[in-house]
Design an enzyme around this catalytic site. Structure first.
Site, short mmCIF file in Angstrom:
data_model
loop_
_atom_site.label_atom_id
_atom_site.label_comp_id
_atom_site.label_asym_id
_atom_site.label_seq_id
_atom_site.Cartn_x
_atom_site.Cartn_y
_atom_site.Cartn_z
N GLY A 285 0.78 -1.22 0.00
CA GLY A 285 0.00 0.00 0.00
C GLY A 285 0.81 1.27 0.00
CG ASP A 286 3.67 4.38 1.05
OD1 ASP A 286 4.56 4.83 0.31
OD2 ASP A 286 2.99 5.10 1.79
CG ASP A 287 7.50 4.55 -1.73
OD1 ASP A 287 6.97 4.89 -2.81
OD2 ASP A 287 7.88 5.35 -0.87
CB SER A 318 3.55 1.02 -5.30
OG SER A 318 3.09 2.09 -4.50
#
Length: 495
Positions: A285-287, A318
């Site tokens: 849910g991010d990098d 991502s």
């Protein structure tokens, strides 16, 4: 004590060697892109459904006993030897603590191995010890207790000031270690599950009084190996090595929901040196990967760079942030990073460098080679106005240096903006090289190769056509045309 035979160890080594030889060639063949994408998409759906359904798809159910756990240390124990139950209900914290205390006594004799058998092992955070192997059997799953009061509070990281999300103490990680040497976390693809759903919800509702903790955090340590396991649903960053040397992450799957799982970065090397990340699948849910080295004046004062990092043979996604990032917390400096043989699919951004005035530090000697972007909104990003700061005391005159960055053999399709390099008068981007670039676009508009305050060169013919800020060279690297417009600004965030 359990005497486990090294059955299958040679086979595992052979399989890993074959995999390492196969995947770079496979990624370099653009004819196989769609096959690879379908494999990645199916794998992602499979793991997501596994998470929702609990027991997974029946067609993959294991028949018969699990594989024997190889003995990788002179001494090996089972968690059940220390009272572990493995039913997903019993609190296994004391069993882990007793086992690791016992293992700590074998350091001078080559260390010891803790086997986690098949089952669900619910635990509060625990600390590792040096000269230890944590081995997760097939179908073994370590589950993080969701009550935050069971997660120990720790001082803020010295290179981040008063705290990452809140001032003051922060929650520690589920699996933690400090000042360690020779630690291995591996297995037959067993799982470490942070059960981060409650943390994400409380974070969004602003119900937490301390910064969330990672799933696995190793600090001030060396000779660390994480391989052949799955890490999933971390409360915060998933694997966070902090000020470590000689770290290897290999054959690891890292998963979190692609939306509504805030800050669940996959792997965040932070002030680390001599690190390899290879042969991994990451969808979070991010990098997917974010290289860091401290935040503003605190990172400058701590003064530990991230350097000598090799990232290769990854499949990553991502939808919220970027496949591979450098920064934005890079105040101690980042240098000598190679990213090669990587597929970034269905992502908001593919690769990104982000920084801002106040960071100080540098990003230099960065090589991107043989990358494939499939359905990314923006392909290559360098951003110098990422204005998020720990407090108002940062030095606005501390300007980062961004230079000596090369992009070679970059291909893909379904990309809206292939390149966006946004330097500024105060933070110009220097010596950027593009060679062998062919990125299919979805947005047929001018100015999709966007630049501002950038100096560099293009070697040979690339697609789409480069910005006028760059010098042009032919395939033999003979100068064709010098640019007189390095400071021209052509950035459009509305595309």
């Amino acid at each position: 004590m359990v005497e486990t035979l090294p059955v299958g160890r040679f086979q595992l080594q052979q399989q890993r060697l074959e995999f390492k030889r196969w995947i770079p060639a496979f990624l370099s063949s653009h004819k196989t892109l769609f096959v690879l994408l379908w494999i990645a998409a199916f794998g992602s759906v499979f793991f997501w459904q596994w998470n929702i359904g609990g027991s997974g798809f029946s067609i993959f159910a294991k028949v018969g006993p699990g594989r024997p756990m190889p003995k990788m240390r002179p001494f090996a124990f089972n968690l059940t030897d220390f009272g572990g139950v493995g039913d997903g209900v019993a609190d296994e914290t004391a069993a882990f603590e007793r086992a690791i205390l016992a293992i700590s006594k074998f350091g001078k004799r080559g260390g010891a191995q803790l086997n986690v058998p098949p089952g669900k092992w619910l635990t509060a955070p625990f600390n590792l010890t040096s000269h230890m192997t944590l081995f997760l059997a097939e179908d073994a799953e370590i589950l993080g207790i969701q009550e935050e009061k069971r997660w120990a509070l720790m001082p803020p990281l010295p290179s981040y000031g008063y705290g990452r999300e809140h001032n003051g103490s922060r929650y520690g990680s589920l699996i933690h270690g400090q000042n360690l040497r020779d630690v291995v976390i591996t297995g037959h693809n067993g799982t470490i599950n942070g059960q981060g759903q409650s943390w994400w919800k409380k974070y969004r509702q602003k119900l937490l009084n301390h910064s969330r903790g990672p799933l696995v955090q190793i600090m001030w340590s060396s000779d660390i190996v994480i391989s052949d396991i799955t890490l999933r649903d971390s409360p915060f960053w998933t694997f966070h090595p902090y000020d470590c040397k000689n770290v290897t992450v290999r054959n690891v799957t890292i998963l979190a929901p692609i939306f509504e799982a805030p800050n669940t970065d996959g792997i965040d090397p932070d002030s680390c040196e001599d690190m390899v990340i290879e042969d991994c699948y990451i969808s979070v849910g991010d990098d997917a990967v974010a290289i860091k080295s401290g935040w503003d004046q605190y990172g400058i004062a701590y003064g530990r760079p991230s350097r000598n990092i090799l990232i290769r043979n990854l499949i990553i996604r991502s939808m919220v942030s970027a496949g591979i990032s450098i920064g934005s917390e890079m105040s101690g400096g980042v240098s000598n990073v190679t990213v090669e043989n990587v597929l970034v699919w269905s992502s908001r951004r593919a690769v990104r460098i982000k920084t801002a005035a106040g960071r100080g530090g540098y990003v230099r000697d960065i090589t991107y080679r043989n990358l494939t972007f499939d359905n990314a909104r923006v392909g290559i990003v360098i951003k110098t106005d990422y204005n998020e700061h720990p407090d108002d005391d940062f030095d606005r005159k501390a300007l980062p240096i961004i230079r000596d960055i090369s992009f070679t053999e970059i291909h893909g399709h379904g990309v809206r903006v292939p390149v966006r390099i946004h330097g500024s008068k105060d933070i110009p981007i220097r010596n950027v090289t593009f060679r062998d670039i062919s990125i299919g676009i979805t947005y047929k508009k001018k100015h999709i190769f966007q630049c501002a305050f950038v100096e560099g060169r293009v070697i040979g013919t690339i697609f789409p056509a480069p910005c006028e800020n760059l010098d042009r060279y032919d395939e033999e690297e003979r100068l064709v045309k010098l640019s007189a417009a390095q400071n021209v600004t052509d950035i459009d965030y509305d595309i």
